[in-house]
Design a protein around this motif. Structure first.
Motif: not given
Length: 687
Positions: A566, A578-580, A584, A590, A615, A677
């Motif tokens: 990110s 990276i997390s949405l 992950t 990012g 993110d 992201d």
């Protein structure tokens, strides 16, 4: 350029062609230079925490190192290790030169003492001598021509490993620009005795594929819950009837959870039903009579009553058995239907497009496939099969699977023939009938067949599990491979590419174990008592992840744009995973609004895809707009997305374009928390 000067024009841009520094390619010699941190490692050992890519070693955690720094000089690319460290790379004889700057990272000051070594196929290529935190970095260039294995080793110089933070800065390999291996090196997952069937399914409902294996020699099914990164939790074993040869899944009691059924060849021939609980485990097996030589089970609602039924291939005769589900997890007595001689494998799909599941059976002793078309009947009273269709295939059909192989919307069939070393393909007409089989050579004595889009081109490829006759006695050459037959279009296939797995693979299956969008492959290996995991590296499809490719221009609203992280804060490499929406991603970009990134496509790419969103690190905050440009033309624009907006998967046609631009615009409010992201961002190209 200031952030204020970065306001975007929504319908047009001026492209700026600045080339970023990176490894040089020697096109005249058909060679390309790649950073080692962007490549797969065949094995790694590290003395303190994990070896790091593009970071110093840091502490015990993953991704906790800083910028690689030797003698005050910082490096964006490289490896951060700690003595004792040993990293191996497979070169396949295709590489000519290895270049690197070695030294202790400035994060330890004057402390530490190490020796760097390079070995090619076990032959010493380089030794640095003792380097300390006070030593200058050493530039190294070594010929690796013809070597298959390159080992990067760091020792503690004989005085203990304290502060031995060793950097392989700018480590790169120059190699012939040959296609990369489709898969990372095989990983063995220990099973019980004689695993025969393998399956991938999300049995605990956490969005991650889990691994299932039927262990014939232990009369048990094994379950490994997936971690979402192609690794698994501890094996759980559940007793079944004697000699389970396959495992299938279905919701047998209507509770929304996937239950298990195994086909048990031993004894009188049974199926074992294991009902799922809420934690990924299963109740004790309940056995039901099926048929002599029950070899494979498949699941479908064959009588249209809303309950899952089980159909079984019974190689002890010339029939299949159908066990109708009651909807509460129990089953009625089996009903038999005639097919060919010694049916070994069964698959269900809607072959005539009427919404009802039909059945295809591989008859090993008659070299044929039987197709049973499910005809209308009153719910709960069927099924009633139309007159069966028989189709000749190769000798000894042992396994059958179904998918749309030629993109016409109809299900086709693929069969592994262990007596003729081939896969047979029967293309479906769409009305329940099939064209004559076309056969493709495989490895020796293929016992299993799998189907999946392995190289990411949108076409279903074939996999064969090759045993080389290693049953019941082991071990003939070639009996530890699978074959990958790439779909060349219209349901035709290229020559098989072999990949090494465990010994005597009977079953093969494909699924996305690490959630990177590529299908990974697993095999059940009879004689090595394990399951092989082949993690798909995407090497068969040119292009790849944008985070692994050099951009030609980068501009970012807060700190640098990050690769596989990110945006984080103002420093380089300070982002998180990276997390949405709680999911992950190992790969992606990012950025922070306003942001612009460019790549050269040279007219040879066809599609760009990514999962986009704000993110999770900023919670519900932020507001951004994503844009994709090709040669200055806007090809995609998202609505305004905030931290509360669900992530979106996008695919954009970039055919014929020479330059790709990824923009993130602030959402017309302000720039606060605009951490955007491009997860799993990738490009598909032709060679």
């Amino acid at each position: 350029m200031t952030r204020r000067g970065m306001r975007f024009r929504m319908l047009g841009i001026v492209l700026i062609g600045l080339w970023a520094a990176g490894p040089a390619a020697t096109s005249a010699e058909a060679q390309v230079t790649r950073y080692v941190s962007d490549m797969s490692w065949s094995s790694v050992v590290n003395g303190w925490g994990p070896a790091e890519r593009d970071l110093s070693n840091g502490e015990l955690g993953s991704g906790d190192g800083g910028t690689l720094t030797i003698d005050g000089v910082t490096y964006v690319k490289g490896l951060g290790a700690h003595a004792y460290s040993e990293i191996h790379l497979q070169l396949a004889g295709n590489c000519t030169a290895f270049n690197v700057v070695v030294g202790l990272d400035d994060e330890v000051g004057a402390a530490g003492s190490v020796i760097f070594y390079l070995y090619g196929d076990g032959t010493p290529l380089y030794a640095s001598g003792v380097l300390t935190g006070s030593s200058p970095g050493a530039s190294v260039s070594v010929s690796v021509n013809g070597f298959n294995d390159l080992a990067l080793i760091v020792t503690d110089a004989g005085d203990g490993a304290a502060f031995d933070h060793a950097d392989w800065a700018n480590a790169s390999l120059t190699c012939s620009d040959a296609p990369q291996s489709q898969f990372a090196p095989p990983v063995s997952v220990r099973a019980l005795v004689n695993p025969h069937g393998v399956q991938l399914a999300d049995v605990n409902g956490d969005g991650r594929l889990d691994l299932l294996a039927a262990n014939a020699g232990s009369s048990a099914v094994s379950v490994w819950l997936g971690n979402g990164d192609a690794t698994f939790g501890a094996r759980m074993d559940f007793a079944t009837g004697p000699e389970p040869k396959n495992v299938a899944v279905g919701d047998f009691n209507g509770d929304g959870r996937l239950d298990l059924v195994t086909a048990n060849q031993g004894g009188a021939g049974t199926v074992s039903v294991l009902l799922a609980n809420a934690t990924g485990g299963f109740a004790g097996a309940v056995d039901y009579a099926a048929c002599t030589g029950a070899h494979e089970a498949a699941v479908g609602d064959f009588n249209s009553d809303g309950s899952a039924d089980v159909i079984v291939a019974c190689w002890g005769g010339n029939h299949i058995g159908l066990l109708r589900g009651t909807g509460n997890g129990t089953f009625a007595a089996p009903v038999s239907y005639n097919v060919g001689a010694a049916p070994h494998s069964v698959v269900t799909a809607d072959f005539n497009g009427d919404g009802r599941p039909d059945v295809a059976v591989a008859n090993r002793d008659s070299g044929s496939v039987t197709v049973l078309i499910n005809t209308p009947t009153f719910p709960g009273l069927g099924p009633v099969w139309a007159e069966p269709g028989f189709y000749s295939v190769g000798a000894g059909p042992h396994s059958i699977r179904s998918a749309d192989l030629n993109g016409d919307g109809s299900f086709d069939l693929a069969v592994a023939n262990d007596g003729s070393n081939s896969l047979s393909v029967l293309l479906g007409v769409g009305n329940g009938t099939f064209f004559s089989a076309v056969s493709y050579p495989t490895g020796l004595v293929p016992k299993g067949v799998g189907i999946g889009d392995i190289n990411g081109d949108g076409l279903a490829d074939l996999l064969s599990a090759n045993t080389a006759g290693n049953y019941p006695v082991c071990c003939n050459p070639g009996g530890d491979t699978i074959g990958l037959l790439v779909n060349t279009g219209s349901g035709t296939f290229a020559a098989a590419q072999p990949y090494t797995v465990g010994t005597t693979p009977f079953g093969v299956s494909a699924g996305d174990l690490d959630r990177d969008g590529d299908l990974d492959v697993v095999t059940a290996n009879w004689h090595s008592n394990d399951v092989t995991v082949l993690r798909n590296g995407g090497g068969g499809q040119p292009g790849g992840y944008l985070s692994d490719l050099p951009w030609t221009f980068e501009e970012n609203g807060w700190g640098p744009a990050e690769r596989d992280r990110s945006n984080g804060e103002f420093g380089a490499n300070d982002g998180g995973t990276i997390s949405l929406d709680g999911i992950t991603y190992a790969k992606g970009l990012g950025v922070h609004a306003d942001s612009r990134l460019f790549w050269q496509l040279n007219g040879r790419c066809t599609a760009f895809s990514a999962v986009i969103g704000v993110d999770d690190e900023v919670g519900p905050n932020g507001s951004v707009i994503f844009q994709v440009y090709v040669d200055g033309e806007l090809r995609y624009m998202s609505p305004t997305m905030t931290g509360s907006t669900a992530a979106q998967h996008i695919q954009v046609d970039v055919s014929g374009g020479n330059e790709l631009g990824l923009f993130v615009h602030y959402g017309w409010d302000d720039y606060a928390f605009d951490h955007a992201d491009w997860a799993d961002a990738r490009i598909a190209c032709t060679p």
